[in-house]
Design an enzyme around this catalytic site. Sequence first.
Site, PDB file in Angstrom:
ATOM      1  N   GLY A  13      33.460  19.467 -15.145  1.00  0.00           N
ATOM      2  CA  GLY A  13      34.533  18.489 -15.795  1.00  0.00           C
ATOM      3  C   GLY A  13      33.840  17.237 -16.157  1.00  0.00           C
ATOM      4  N   ASP A  39      30.853  21.315 -18.520  1.00  0.00           N
ATOM      5  CA  ASP A  39      32.323  21.458 -18.712  1.00  0.00           C
ATOM      6  C   ASP A  39      32.556  22.710 -19.562  1.00  0.00           C
ATOM      7  OD1 ASP A  39      34.907  20.649 -19.959  1.00  0.00           O
ATOM      8  OD2 ASP A  39      34.158  18.668 -19.084  1.00  0.00           O
ATOM      9  N   ILE A  40      33.696  22.869 -19.811  1.00  0.00           N
ATOM     10  CA  ILE A  40      34.002  24.184 -20.443  1.00  0.00           C
ATOM     11  C   ILE A  40      33.768  24.213 -22.104  1.00  0.00           C
ATOM     12  CG2 ILE A  40      36.565  23.506 -21.092  1.00  0.00           C
ATOM     13  CD1 ILE A  40      37.152  26.630 -20.107  1.00  0.00           C
ATOM     14  N   TYR A 148      50.441  20.638 -10.621  1.00  0.00           N
ATOM     15  CA  TYR A 148      49.268  19.725 -10.120  1.00  0.00           C
ATOM     16  C   TYR A 148      49.062  19.352  -8.790  1.00  0.00           C
ATOM     17  CZ  TYR A 148      45.597  15.959 -10.432  1.00  0.00           C
ATOM     18  OH  TYR A 148      44.649  15.429 -10.062  1.00  0.00           O
ATOM     19  N   LYS A 152      46.697  20.554  -5.776  1.00  0.00           N
ATOM     20  CA  LYS A 152      45.697  19.745  -4.973  1.00  0.00           C
ATOM     21  C   LYS A 152      46.171  19.754  -3.464  1.00  0.00           C
ATOM     22  CE  LYS A 152      43.269  17.859  -8.071  1.00  0.00           C
ATOM     23  NZ  LYS A 152      41.869  18.386  -8.073  1.00  0.00           N
TER      24      LYS A 152
END
Length: 327
Positions: A13, A39-40, A148, A152
């Site tokens: 990321g 990163d993607i 999200y 987490k």
Amino acid sequence: MAGKRIERVLVTGSEGQIGSELTRELRKRYGDDRVVASDIKDSSAGGSGETGPYERLDVTDHAAFKSVVDTQRIDTIVHLAAILSATGEKNPLPAWKVNVTGLINALEIARECGLTQVLCPSSIAVFGAGCPRENTPQETVLRPTTIYGITKVTGELLSDYYVRRFGVDARGLRYPGIISAETLPGGGTTDYAVDIYYKAVEKKRYTCFVKADTRLPMMYMPDCIKGTIDLMEAGFDRLEHHGDFNVGSMSFTVQELADSIRRHIPEFEVAYEPDYRQAIADSWPASIDDSAARREWNWSPDYDLETMTADMLDILSKRNALGKLYG
């Protein structure tokens, strides 16, 4: 288990808000060639691919992830690849896949390859109904209302499990809202606290998607970077916690933030049009207790609201004068 020396770091990321600045600082600290960005997507112009090694990587692909770790001789993973809160509410299943499967892959590769460390940040999004909103403690009920936050909490539990079960050095800190003058917002509920500065400099007015009295914990990016690296470099034997450190810096309402800006730009105006993100913000703490981080690895922030606002406006005003406010 004693902490081992960090030799070669992979940042997933790395093109995101935190990843881009953390990669830059890690390269200053360890050397450009010892920090591999990923990163993607392809690295953007001026991105982390221009100052050191870069790999295009989908963290949900275990084989591809492990291949990068092997070929780049990685011993430490800083796992930042994630879909954030507001974006995750629009696409919950992809958020689960990226946030949970990606972390499981990082932890499994660390176990398989005997890596030095995996650092995966958590978030104040883990908190929800039933936890104290003021001075939210390190240990409390975790009942998030967003996908999200759910991912987490899962990540914190997985990290702690891999520490206990397999001896993997997994660690993480619960980021509050992060404010940066260098990178634009990336789909989080706290994005207003970044965008408001840009709009103050550019247009002298801003329309906020949460109410004026919304109070949330925030942190300036230099403190975020410092805290992340401080945790990375802390001796493992000092840590009683692992994947879930509360870290605090400042808490303020949108009104207080706007007032701090008006001390520099008196004509600045703010309108309020709360949307679905208000409910998300209302489920999060207003302030947090970070005494565990201060005790176990000497966490201490450098910025408060006034010093952050002065620095943000100075940086953005200079860029705006050059016609480069947004890069």
